[in-house]
Design an enzyme around this catalytic site. Structure first.
Site, PDB file in Angstrom:
ATOM      1  N   PRO A  35       0.784  -1.156   0.066  1.00  0.00           N
ATOM      2  CA  PRO A  35       0.143  -0.086  -0.107  1.00  0.00           C
ATOM      3  C   PRO A  35       0.863   1.236   0.159  1.00  0.00           C
ATOM      4  O   PRO A  35       1.851   1.186   0.416  1.00  0.00           O
ATOM      5  CB  PRO A  35      -0.514  -0.057   1.166  1.00  0.00           C
ATOM      6  CG  PRO A  35       0.099  -1.008   2.166  1.00  0.00           C
ATOM      7  CD  PRO A  35       0.772  -2.132   1.243  1.00  0.00           C
ATOM      8  N   ASP A  36       0.295   2.191  -0.787  1.00  0.00           N
ATOM      9  CA  ASP A  36       1.012   3.439  -0.866  1.00  0.00           C
ATOM     10  C   ASP A  36       0.647   4.298   0.685  1.00  0.00           C
ATOM     11  O   ASP A  36      -0.182   3.661   1.367  1.00  0.00           O
ATOM     12  CB  ASP A  36       0.754   4.449  -1.780  1.00  0.00           C
ATOM     13  CG  ASP A  36      -0.475   4.641  -2.082  1.00  0.00           C
ATOM     14  OD1 ASP A  36      -1.401   4.390  -1.183  1.00  0.00           O
ATOM     15  OD2 ASP A  36      -1.112   5.243  -3.105  1.00  0.00           O
ATOM     16  N   PHE A  37       0.994   5.469   0.895  1.00  0.00           N
ATOM     17  CA  PHE A  37       0.791   6.356   2.176  1.00  0.00           C
ATOM     18  C   PHE A  37      -0.270   6.913   1.751  1.00  0.00           C
ATOM     19  O   PHE A  37      -1.424   6.919   2.868  1.00  0.00           O
ATOM     20  CB  PHE A  37       1.947   7.017   2.826  1.00  0.00           C
ATOM     21  CG  PHE A  37       3.008   6.148   2.913  1.00  0.00           C
ATOM     22  CD1 PHE A  37       3.137   5.752   4.116  1.00  0.00           C
ATOM     23  CD2 PHE A  37       4.398   5.792   2.285  1.00  0.00           C
ATOM     24  CE1 PHE A  37       4.048   4.732   4.959  1.00  0.00           C
ATOM     25  CE2 PHE A  37       5.289   5.037   2.604  1.00  0.00           C
ATOM     26  CZ  PHE A  37       5.207   4.391   3.856  1.00  0.00           C
ATOM     27  N   ARG A  38      -0.622   7.728   0.906  1.00  0.00           N
ATOM     28  CA  ARG A  38      -1.556   8.838   0.822  1.00  0.00           C
ATOM     29  C   ARG A  38      -2.716   8.657  -0.105  1.00  0.00           C
ATOM     30  O   ARG A  38      -3.786   9.126  -0.443  1.00  0.00           O
ATOM     31  CB  ARG A  38      -0.764  10.002   0.384  1.00  0.00           C
ATOM     32  CG  ARG A  38       0.148  10.713   1.333  1.00  0.00           C
ATOM     33  CD  ARG A  38       0.941  11.845   0.901  1.00  0.00           C
ATOM     34  NE  ARG A  38       1.665  12.429   1.950  1.00  0.00           N
ATOM     35  CZ  ARG A  38       2.885  11.970   2.314  1.00  0.00           C
ATOM     36  NH1 ARG A  38       3.284  10.768   1.750  1.00  0.00           N
ATOM     37  NH2 ARG A  38       3.453  12.305   3.527  1.00  0.00           N
ATOM     38  N   ASN A 103      10.935   4.576  -2.121  1.00  0.00           N
ATOM     39  CA  ASN A 103      10.325   3.054  -1.509  1.00  0.00           C
ATOM     40  C   ASN A 103      11.398   2.544  -0.572  1.00  0.00           C
ATOM     41  O   ASN A 103      12.504   2.673  -0.820  1.00  0.00           O
ATOM     42  CB  ASN A 103       9.887   2.236  -2.685  1.00  0.00           C
ATOM     43  CG  ASN A 103       8.943   2.755  -3.715  1.00  0.00           C
ATOM     44  OD1 ASN A 103       8.121   3.710  -3.138  1.00  0.00           O
ATOM     45  ND2 ASN A 103       8.703   2.317  -4.637  1.00  0.00           N
ATOM     46  N   ASP A 105      10.875  -0.871   0.103  1.00  0.00           N
ATOM     47  CA  ASP A 105      10.483  -2.216   0.137  1.00  0.00           C
ATOM     48  C   ASP A 105      11.595  -3.239  -0.535  1.00  0.00           C
ATOM     49  O   ASP A 105      11.581  -4.436  -0.574  1.00  0.00           O
ATOM     50  CB  ASP A 105       9.311  -2.448  -0.634  1.00  0.00           C
ATOM     51  CG  ASP A 105       9.071  -1.815  -2.074  1.00  0.00           C
ATOM     52  OD1 ASP A 105       9.966  -1.883  -2.916  1.00  0.00           O
ATOM     53  OD2 ASP A 105       8.195  -1.012  -2.344  1.00  0.00           O
ATOM     54  N   HIS A 120      14.912   6.718   1.482  1.00  0.00           N
ATOM     55  CA  HIS A 120      14.151   6.556   2.936  1.00  0.00           C
ATOM     56  C   HIS A 120      14.469   5.472   3.367  1.00  0.00           C
ATOM     57  O   HIS A 120      13.927   5.038   4.478  1.00  0.00           O
ATOM     58  CB  HIS A 120      12.760   6.746   2.509  1.00  0.00           C
ATOM     59  CG  HIS A 120      12.266   7.950   2.168  1.00  0.00           C
ATOM     60  ND1 HIS A 120      11.110   8.225   1.312  1.00  0.00           N
ATOM     61  CD2 HIS A 120      12.771   9.333   1.928  1.00  0.00           C
ATOM     62  CE1 HIS A 120      10.883   9.505   1.016  1.00  0.00           C
ATOM     63  NE2 HIS A 120      12.121  10.096   1.393  1.00  0.00           N
TER      64      HIS A 120
END
Ligand SMILES: [Zn+2]
Length: 249
Positions: A35-38, A103, A105, A120
């Site tokens: 899932p993305d954040f926004r 990302n 991941d 990040h």
């Protein structure tokens, strides 16, 4: 333009460019079930935004791990999708210099990309805040089966190697990202809404240094107004199309 025409134009842009940098965001990984954040199904709809505040982590690490262990750090069953595979392929063919990603991941590496600049951090890497010893997600998830908080052999708290709110971005990654951006003739952003700074400054910087800016995203971004081209499309479908075009060459 339809997807076919966009894919052909994309390859023409790459052909014309001596140096191409890519910036990827959460939209690249949603097709892998991350899932993305926004977005409409984003993490921030389900989790409190303070989950990534450094102060929260430091004051309530057990609470952090309870919420995040499975949702953020358990990525073993996640596989790269067409966009990850495309970018690995383009690097191998010498058509792009590397990938700068927001990302955490690790899916670009899993797809075979070699030059990946993680702005990040990486949710599968951990380290001890006292002695610096490094741990894998496997180590940490195992510790969490028997304890609320993963502790180092030295007794220190183990922290994910991701950038929390309240922390600076890793300097070496930022420096590398700026070099790539400065040298780019073509700068392409994929699946990023380009609203999180300083990552979102890179395309602006590249453009100031003379790069052409191509934005590929489903939905508006913070930098549409300076883009030379904007492709509004489903990234995984778009990437599949290019992979098959490359296969025909
Ligand atoms: Zn330690």
């Amino acid at each position: 333009m339809n997807l076919e025409e966009l894919a052909e134009e994309f390859l023409e842009f790459l052909d014309e460019s001596e140096s191409t940098a890519i910036l990827t965001g959460a939209g690249v990984s949603t097709a892998s079930g991350i899932p993305d954040f926004r977005g409409p199904q984003g993490l921030y709809k389900k989790l409190p935004q303070y989950i990534f505040d450094l102060d929260f982590f430091l004051s309530q690490p057990a609470e952090y791990y309870k919420i995040a262990a499975d949702r953020i750090h358990n990525l073993f069953n996640k596989e790269p999708n067409a966009t990850h595979r495309l970018l690995a392929m383009l690097e191998k063919k010498g058509m792009i210099e590397g990938v700068i990603t927001q990302n955490i991941d690790g899916l670009h590496q899993k797809a075979g990309s070699k030059k990946v600049i993680e702005l990040h951090g990486n949710a599968q890497k951990f380290f001890c805040m006292s002695c610096g010893k490094r741990y894998t997600a496997e180590d940490v998830l195992k510790m969490l089966e028997v304890s609320d908080v993963p502790k180092c052999t030295c007794g220190g708290l183990i922290k994910p190697d991701v950038v929390f709110f309240g922390e600076a971005l890793p300097e070496s990654a930022m420096a590398e990202a700026y070099i790539l951006s400065e040298n780019a003739e073509l700068f392409i952003t994929m699946g990023s809404s380009l609203v999180v700074y300083p990552a979102a400054h890179l395309p602006t910087f590249a453009k100031q240094k003379g790069a052409k800016l191509l934005i590929i995203n489903q939905g508006e971004t913070g930098l549409d107004y300076i883009a030379d081209k904007k492709y509004e499309c489903d990234l995984a479908e778009f990437s599949e199309r290019i992979i098959s075009l490359l296969g025909e060459v």
